[in-house]
Scaffold this active site. Structure first.
Site, short mmCIF file in Angstrom:
data_model
loop_
_atom_site.label_atom_id
_atom_site.label_comp_id
_atom_site.label_asym_id
_atom_site.label_seq_id
_atom_site.Cartn_x
_atom_site.Cartn_y
_atom_site.Cartn_z
CB SER A 178 -0.89 0.01 1.25
OG SER A 178 -1.52 1.25 1.43
CE LYS B 185 -1.43 -4.42 3.35
NZ LYS B 185 -1.54 -5.73 2.67
CE1 TYR C 250 -3.81 -2.08 4.99
CE2 TYR C 250 -3.46 0.18 4.22
CZ TYR C 250 -3.63 -1.17 3.95
OH TYR C 250 -3.62 -1.60 2.65
#
Length: 327
Positions: free
Chosen positions: A117, A145, A141
């Site tokens: 991402s 990643k 998040y």
């Protein structure tokens, strides 16, 4: 013909990748616990119901199907939820990858395409964002990643690694025939929520967060890529890892972009409905602009988006949602 284990294959992007794999003659095997994916989206190969954190479930899938490679989409993705449930996100996004890589090692399978991402960049220092940009994620998040990418890079130090990690910008749209599309619950993304308002199925008015950013109309600007183009990028990445050793971190976007207001204007053009909105304060951590620098994807993967104009994205998304909602 290659056989590919697609973790998260019942989800939004995973299902489109399964569709693209089957269209070119490969066999996708979807592996999904159906916590956020949908069984009806698995139409192009078998579904193995299991959790990537279960070594036994993974080992059984590898033994039964003997995949040539893995494409990994099984992750928790909602930024707000990640802030509230960090342990869950680290467990699934990082612990799940550790479990998956362990199963791949036991099965002797090396090639993997990893769903990453642009959240790994945090608030970038320059636009458009190059892969060399400092990774300083500002969300749980994004941190998970980033940690997953570090794990892949560390494993490459002691092994002949075969991975491509694709850093998505804003995936959007649906299959042009309306068969599959975006079905998150709850839905937090701008385009499906705008379409809900247009269809009379959402709130009466959409919430827009911030109108004083340094952009052409004051609202945030994002790089939207059609999910069909995104699937094509994954197939190009798969071909690379199947061909031999590979260690690549690569942006997948368009290098263009649309503001929030431009997305709403496009949605009104496509649906013929008015989409009223109210301006709310900025959300913490929202950068004004996120745009991909895409030359690496072109040079290393031969990838260029074909369907990612904002009108095409909205047309296909509306076709899917109107069919789903019967409007």
């Amino acid at each position: 013909m290659a056989r590919i284990l697609v973790t998260g294959g019942a989800g939004y992007i995973g299902a489109h990748v399964c569709r693209a794999l089957a269209a070119r003659g490969d066999q996708p095997v979807a592996f999904d616990n159906l916590s956020s994916g949908h069984q009806h989206a698995v139409q192009w190969g078998p579904l193995v119901t299991g959790d990537i954190r279960s070594p036994a479930a993974l080992d059984q899938a590898f033994q039964e199907y003997k995949p040539d490679a893995v494409m990994h989409f099984a992750a928790s993705i909602e930024v707000g939820e990640g802030q509230q449930k960090p342990q869950q996100y680290w467990d699934n996004n990082v612990g799940g990858l550790i479990s998956l890589l362990g199963a791949m090692g036991r099965a002797g399978v090396k090639p993997i395409v990893f769903s990453s991402s642009c959240a790994v960049y945090g608030a970038p220092s320059s636009i458009p964002i190059r892969e060399s940009e400092t990774r300083a994620p500002v969300s749980v998040y994004g941190q998970t990643k980033h940690a997953a990418e570090l794990l892949l890079a560390d494993m490459a130090l002691n092994d002949d690694a075969r991975f491509v990690a694709l850093r998505y910008f804003n995936a959007a749209g649906a299959s042009p025939d309306g068969e599959i599309g975006e079905e998150h619950e709850p839905e937090t993304h701008l385009i499906p929520n705008a379409l809900k308002v247009a269809a009379g199925l959402g709130p009466d008015r959409l919430k827009l967060f911030g109108s004083d950013y340094d952009t052409r109309d004051g609202t945030c600007l994002r790089d939207y890529i059609h999910v069909v183009d995104l699937a094509a990028a994954h197939l190009a990445a798969l071909d690379r890892v199947l061909a031999g050793p590979s260690q690549l971190f690569c942006n997948v976007g368009t290098g263009q972009g649309a503001t929030v207001l431009e997305v709403l204007q496009a949605a009104e053009r496509i649906t013929g409905a008015r989409i009223p909105y109210d301006i709310h304060p900025r959300r913490p951590g929202d950068p004004a602009v996120l745009l991909a620098e895409t030359s690496l994807a072109k040079a290393q993967l031969g990838f260029q988006p074909r369907f990612s104009s904002i009108d095409q994205i909205l047309t296909d998304a509306w076709n899917f949602h109107a069919r789903k909602w019967r409007v």
